[in-house]
Design a protein around this motif. Structure first.
Motif, short mmCIF file in Angstrom:
data_model
loop_
_atom_site.label_atom_id
_atom_site.label_comp_id
_atom_site.label_asym_id
_atom_site.label_seq_id
_atom_site.Cartn_x
_atom_site.Cartn_y
_atom_site.Cartn_z
N LYS A 90 -83.22 42.97 94.84
CA LYS A 90 -81.85 42.93 94.34
C LYS A 90 -81.73 42.02 93.11
O LYS A 90 -80.93 42.28 92.21
CB LYS A 90 -80.89 42.46 95.44
N PHE A 91 -82.54 40.97 93.07
CA PHE A 91 -82.53 40.05 91.93
C PHE A 91 -82.90 40.77 90.63
O PHE A 91 -82.47 40.36 89.54
CB PHE A 91 -83.50 38.91 92.21
N VAL A 92 -83.68 41.85 90.74
CA VAL A 92 -84.11 42.59 89.56
C VAL A 92 -82.91 43.20 88.83
O VAL A 92 -82.90 43.30 87.60
CB VAL A 92 -85.13 43.68 89.96
N GLY A 93 -81.91 43.63 89.57
CA GLY A 93 -80.72 44.20 88.94
C GLY A 93 -80.84 45.67 88.60
O GLY A 93 -80.32 46.12 87.57
N ILE A 94 -81.50 46.43 89.45
CA ILE A 94 -81.59 47.88 89.24
C ILE A 94 -80.19 48.48 89.29
O ILE A 94 -79.40 48.17 90.17
CB ILE A 94 -82.49 48.52 90.31
N GLU A 95 -79.89 49.34 88.34
CA GLU A 95 -78.55 49.92 88.22
C GLU A 95 -78.53 51.38 88.66
O GLU A 95 -79.56 52.07 88.58
CB GLU A 95 -78.05 49.80 86.78
N PRO A 96 -77.38 51.86 89.14
CA PRO A 96 -77.27 53.27 89.52
C PRO A 96 -77.66 54.19 88.36
O PRO A 96 -77.28 53.95 87.21
CB PRO A 96 -75.79 53.42 89.87
N GLY A 97 -78.42 55.21 88.69
CA GLY A 97 -78.86 56.16 87.67
C GLY A 97 -80.20 55.84 87.04
O GLY A 97 -80.74 56.66 86.30
N TRP A 98 -80.74 54.67 87.32
CA TRP A 98 -82.01 54.29 86.71
C TRP A 98 -83.18 55.05 87.33
O TRP A 98 -83.19 55.34 88.53
CB TRP A 98 -82.26 52.80 86.89
N LYS A 99 -84.16 55.35 86.48
CA LYS A 99 -85.46 55.84 86.93
C LYS A 99 -86.40 54.64 87.00
O LYS A 99 -86.59 53.94 86.00
CB LYS A 99 -86.01 56.89 85.96
N VAL A 100 -86.98 54.42 88.18
CA VAL A 100 -87.76 53.20 88.43
C VAL A 100 -89.18 53.57 88.82
O VAL A 100 -89.40 54.43 89.67
CB VAL A 100 -87.11 52.34 89.53
N LEU A 101 -90.14 52.89 88.21
CA LEU A 101 -91.55 53.03 88.57
C LEU A 101 -91.94 51.89 89.49
O LEU A 101 -91.73 50.72 89.17
CB LEU A 101 -92.42 52.99 87.31
N ASP A 102 -92.49 52.22 90.66
CA ASP A 102 -93.08 51.23 91.55
C ASP A 102 -94.59 51.29 91.32
O ASP A 102 -95.28 52.16 91.84
CB ASP A 102 -92.74 51.53 93.01
N ALA A 103 -95.10 50.37 90.50
CA ALA A 103 -96.49 50.41 90.05
C ALA A 103 -97.37 49.63 91.02
O ALA A 103 -97.28 48.42 91.12
CB ALA A 103 -96.59 49.82 88.65
N GLY A 104 -98.23 50.37 91.72
CA GLY A 104 -99.00 49.79 92.80
C GLY A 104 -98.19 49.79 94.07
O GLY A 104 -98.02 48.78 94.74
#
Length: 209
Positions: A35-49
């Motif tokens: 949650k600290f990262v601040g991902i916003e609605p609509g974002w495309k997120v890569l979980d690397a590893g």
């Protein structure tokens, strides 16, 4: 010789079953960290590893129905597991997986709004870490977010146990990592300085026990 709780990559403690157990033991802290990262609605997120994909439901919850999460992992069995979990509905449909290395990420420039990478840098050498940060920077759009999470074993305490015992254990692990040229499990404290050297514009750092 086999590595403890390893995957086909040969990395210790990278098997999905082990990672699931570890994630569950620290889920409250990990959820707060994400949650600290601040991902916003609509974002495309890569979980690397991404390992077995434990973070993917949390990422999708932050990104919402219009966003999504892609898990990238070097172990094909971890990606197969993620695909199976999506197929049976245990992972959200906006999740997918790709086999690949954080050192040569198989996506075009500016593909993602955010990249999250948890407990991966400890397995890298100095040169590999520099390359991984450059690759994450490449695939995240300008103004996007890159979040690195890793371990600081100098903070570990196991109770009840004689304090010197755990100190000696982690000292042996540090010597092993130094022998192998790896950043190891003290690398969490160095991540901010590594990002500064990579000329990131805004860096925030926070730790959790």
């Amino acid at each position: 010789m086999s590595t403890p709780h390893g995957s086909s990559t040969g990395h210790a403690y990278s098997g999905a079953d082990w990672l699931d157990t570890h994630f569950q033991s620290a889920q409250a802290e990990y959820q707060e960290g994400l949650k600290f990262v601040g991902i916003e609605p609509g974002w495309k997120v890569l979980d690397a590893g991404c390992g077995g994909g434990s973070f993917l439901p949390l990422i999708c919850a932050e990104a919402g129905a219009t966003g999504g999460a892609t898990g990238l992992d070097l172990a094909p069995e971890n990606i197969s597991r993620i695909e199976d979990l999506v197929r049976i509905g245990r992972l959200p449909p906006q999740c997918d997986g790709r086999v690949g290395s954080i050192l040569d990420i198989p996506f075009d420039d500016n593909t993602f709004d955010c990249a999250w990478s948890a407990n991966v840098t400890q397995y890298l050498t100095e040169d590999e870490c520099e390359k991984a940060i450059a690759e994450l920077k490449r695939v995240v759009r300008p103004g996007g977010t890159i979040a690195l999470k890793d371990f600081d074993d100098t903070q570990v305490q196991l109770l009840p146990m004689e304090p010197g015992t755990i100190s000696r254990l982690f000292e042996l692990r540090r010597k092993r990592d130094q022998r192998d040229g790896l950043l190891g499990t003290t690398c969490g404290v160095s991540l901010a300085s590594r990002l500064r050297r990579a000329e990131f514009e805004s860096i925030r750092r926070r730790g959790w026990l």
